[in-house]
Motif scaffolding. Structure first.
Motif, short mmCIF file in Angstrom:
data_model
loop_
_atom_site.label_atom_id
_atom_site.label_comp_id
_atom_site.label_asym_id
_atom_site.label_seq_id
_atom_site.Cartn_x
_atom_site.Cartn_y
_atom_site.Cartn_z
N LEU A 162 -51.74 -29.15 -16.66
CA LEU A 162 -52.91 -28.78 -17.44
C LEU A 162 -52.50 -28.74 -18.91
N LEU A 163 -53.31 -29.28 -19.78
CA LEU A 163 -53.06 -29.25 -21.23
C LEU A 163 -54.21 -28.51 -21.90
N ALA A 164 -53.88 -27.45 -22.61
CA ALA A 164 -54.87 -26.67 -23.35
C ALA A 164 -54.61 -26.82 -24.84
N CYS A 165 -55.59 -27.36 -25.55
CA CYS A 165 -55.49 -27.55 -27.00
C CYS A 165 -56.53 -26.68 -27.69
N PRO A 166 -56.26 -26.16 -28.86
CA PRO A 166 -55.02 -26.34 -29.62
C PRO A 166 -53.90 -25.51 -29.02
N GLY A 167 -52.71 -25.81 -29.42
CA GLY A 167 -51.55 -25.03 -28.98
C GLY A 167 -50.67 -25.76 -27.98
N GLY A 168 -51.27 -26.53 -27.09
CA GLY A 168 -50.50 -27.30 -26.13
C GLY A 168 -50.02 -26.57 -24.91
N ALA A 169 -50.60 -25.43 -24.61
CA ALA A 169 -50.17 -24.64 -23.45
C ALA A 169 -50.24 -25.46 -22.17
N HIS B 229 -48.07 -27.79 -21.10
CA HIS B 229 -47.49 -29.13 -21.20
C HIS B 229 -46.18 -29.03 -21.95
N SER B 230 -45.12 -29.67 -21.45
CA SER B 230 -43.81 -29.57 -22.10
C SER B 230 -43.80 -30.13 -23.52
N LYS B 231 -44.65 -31.09 -23.81
CA LYS B 231 -44.78 -31.64 -25.17
C LYS B 231 -46.21 -31.42 -25.67
N GLY B 232 -46.75 -30.25 -25.36
CA GLY B 232 -48.15 -29.95 -25.63
C GLY B 232 -48.56 -30.00 -27.08
N VAL B 233 -47.72 -29.53 -27.99
CA VAL B 233 -48.08 -29.54 -29.41
C VAL B 233 -48.27 -30.98 -29.88
N ALA C 219 -48.82 -33.63 -27.91
CA ALA C 219 -49.93 -34.22 -27.16
C ALA C 219 -51.27 -33.82 -27.78
N CYS C 220 -51.41 -32.55 -28.16
CA CYS C 220 -52.65 -32.09 -28.79
C CYS C 220 -52.86 -32.77 -30.14
N ALA C 221 -51.78 -32.93 -30.90
CA ALA C 221 -51.89 -33.60 -32.20
C ALA C 221 -52.34 -35.05 -32.03
N GLN C 222 -51.78 -35.74 -31.03
CA GLN C 222 -52.17 -37.13 -30.79
C GLN C 222 -53.64 -37.22 -30.36
N LEU C 223 -54.05 -36.32 -29.48
CA LEU C 223 -55.45 -36.33 -29.03
C LEU C 223 -56.40 -35.93 -30.16
N THR C 224 -55.97 -35.05 -31.03
CA THR C 224 -56.80 -34.66 -32.18
C THR C 224 -57.01 -35.86 -33.10
N MET C 225 -55.94 -36.60 -33.36
CA MET C 225 -56.05 -37.81 -34.21
C MET C 225 -56.99 -38.84 -33.58
N ALA C 226 -57.00 -38.91 -32.25
CA ALA C 226 -57.85 -39.87 -31.54
C ALA C 226 -59.22 -39.28 -31.21
N GLU C 227 -59.48 -38.06 -31.68
CA GLU C 227 -60.74 -37.35 -31.41
C GLU C 227 -61.04 -37.25 -29.93
N GLY C 228 -59.98 -37.06 -29.13
CA GLY C 228 -60.13 -36.89 -27.69
C GLY C 228 -60.40 -38.17 -26.93
#
Length: 144
Positions: free
Chosen positions: A61-68, A70-74, A76-85
Motif C-alpha cells: 500500500l502506498l499512502a501519499c503524501p509521505g510515502g507510508a 512503501h520502501s521507496k515511498g517518498v 514514488a509519491c514525488a514521481q506520481l505527483t509530477m505525473a498528476e497520478g
C-alpha cells in the motif's frame, strides 16, 4: 442465571459511575473548524501496488503524501505527483540498463489519487524494464 444478571448490572453501574462526561469544544466564529482532509486534496493518494511474476505476487500500500507503506515511498509519491497520478505519464528512467531476458511481469495499481479512482495494469518483458518504464520507484517492490 441470577449471578450473571447481577454481575452484568454491577458492571454497568461501575461503567456509568466512572464515565467522564463528554466535553464540547467551541471554536471562535471567525475561524474555520479544523478538519482532517483524509486522502483528498493536492497530490494525495492511497494506492495498492502489485507486481506479479510467474504466478507469484508482491504488493504494498502506498499512502501519499509521505510515502507510508512503501520502501521507496517518498520517491514514488514525488514521481506520481509530477505525473498528476497518471501512471501512463510517469517519466521513464532515461539511463536505465536492463537485460533483454524474457521474464514477463505484470504491474498493477488501484486506488485513489486526488479524489479520482485510478486503475493501471501493464505487462513488461521483465521486472527491470517495468520498474524503469514507470519512473523507477513506484513499482520497485522487489521481484516476487
Amino acid at each position: 442465571m441470577k449471578q450473571l444478571v447481577l454481575g452484568a448490572l454491577a458492571a454497568a453501574a461501575i461503567v456509568a459511575a466512572s464515565a467522564a462526561p463528554a466535553q464540547a469544544t467551541s471554536f471562535p466564529q471567525d475561524q474555520p473548524v479544523p478538519v482532517d482532509p483524509g486522502t483528498g486534496g493536492s497530490a494525495s493518494g492511497l494506492l495498492f501496488l502489485e507486481v506479479e511474476r510467474q504466478g507469484l505476487v508482491n504488493g504494498t500500500l502506498l499512502a501519499c503524501p509521505g510515502g507510508a507503506g512503501h520502501s521507496k515511498g517518498v520517491d514514488a509519491c514525488a514521481q506520481l505527483t509530477m505525473a498528476e497520478g497518471d501512471f501512463d505519464a510517469l517519466a521513464p528512467v532515461a539511463d536505465a540498463l536492463c537485460t533483454k531476458e524474457h521474464d514477463p511481469v505484470q504491474l498493477r495499481a488501484v486506488g485513489f489519487w486526488d479524489g479520482d479512482f485510478v486503475v493501471f495494469e501493464r505487462e513488461y518483458s521483465n521486472y527491470c524494464v517495468g520498474v524503469n518504464a514507470t519512473g523507477g520507484s513506484v513499482f520497485e517492490l522487489g521481484k516476487p
